[in-house]
Write an enzyme that holds these catalytic residues in place. Structure first.
Site, PDB file in Angstrom:
ATOM      1  CD  GLN A 137      -3.248   3.783   0.699  1.00 33.69           C
ATOM      2  OE1 GLN A 137      -2.120   3.433   0.381  1.00 33.69           O
ATOM      3  NE2 GLN A 137      -4.122   4.240  -0.176  1.00 33.69           N
TER       4      GLN A 137
ATOM      5  CB  VAL B 192      -0.958   0.023   1.216  1.00 32.42           C
ATOM      6  CG1 VAL B 192      -2.020  -1.054   1.078  1.00 32.42           C
ATOM      7  CG2 VAL B 192      -0.197  -0.135   2.522  1.00 32.42           C
ATOM      8  CB  SER B 193       0.463   4.487  -1.622  1.00 29.88           C
ATOM      9  OG  SER B 193       0.293   3.836  -2.858  1.00 29.88           O
ATOM     10  CB  THR B 194       0.049   6.157   3.076  1.00 34.35           C
ATOM     11  OG1 THR B 194      -1.276   5.722   3.398  1.00 34.35           O
ATOM     12  CG2 THR B 194       0.011   6.978   1.801  1.00 34.35           C
TER      13      THR B 194
END
Length: 205
Positions: free
Chosen positions: A13, A8-10
């Site tokens: 998330q 996931v990007s962050t």
């Protein structure tokens, strides 16, 4: 052996959807390598650990191909490198199904050809956008590639926002007034995170 990869990007998330899909096809959590950072980062400890762990005959399984690379070209290059090592790759939820572990499958090979075509288109569009941006900057009297000076206090605050509050680069840029490009250049690497979803994978020679 099948190995999973989820990203996931962050840090805010959740990996749960991807982990559920991977465990549903029989991959144990300790064999699912994970990252919580944007695909734009080249330093992804989970992916690096997975690539080091994989052996000839293994198959890497992802929920969707965009979990692997920031561009189609990056993903295609990774598939090529894995194929050279005898490691397969397959995806679970993309409209275009890729399974490089079975070179005799004509549909799988067609999918790779389509990926190569998309990569070339993506590269062409990227060059066109960069040239257009430079032309616009020149018309407006702006220089491109100018070095930036970062306030140390703002940089410290940006590190706090990223590592403690889990904000994205866009959110950090909005709060600090530092551009995303400058943040990527000046922020130190994130603290080390676990590379699998469930403990250490079994040792391999």
């Amino acid at each position: 052996m099948e190995l999973g990869y989820a990203r996931v990007s962050t840090v805010k998330q959740d990996l749960e959807r991807q982990l559920d899909a991977l465990t549903a096809v029989g991959i144990a959590l300790e064999r699912i390598f994970v990252d919580k950072k944007s695909g734009a980062h080249t330093d992804r400890p989970g992916l690096n650990a997975l690539l080091e762990y994989a052996r000839e005959g293994d198959v890497i399984v992802v929920h969707t191909l965009d979990r692997l690379g920031r561009t189609v070209r990056d993903t295609l290059n990774l598939i090529h490198d894995l194929t050279e090592r005898g490691v397969g790759l397959r995806n679970l939820a993309d409209p275009i199904k890729v399974d490089s572990s079975n070179p005799a499958d004509p549909m799988g090979q067609l999918a790779l050809v389509l990926l190569a075509l998309f990569a070339q288109m993506e590269h062409t569009y990227m060059l066109e956008r960069a040239a257009h941006a430079r032309a616009v900057a020149a018309r407006n009297g702006r220089r491109t590639g100018r070095p930036s000076v970062v306030d140390p206090d703002k940089l410290t605050y940006a590190i706090h926002l990223r590592d403690t509050e889990g904000l994205t680069m866009s959110e950090i840029a909005a709060k600090t007034g530092i551009t995303r490009a400058t943040l990527y250049r000046h922020l130190p690497p994130r603290p080390a995170e676990p590379v699998t979803a469930g403990g250490q994978p079994e040792p391999r020679a």
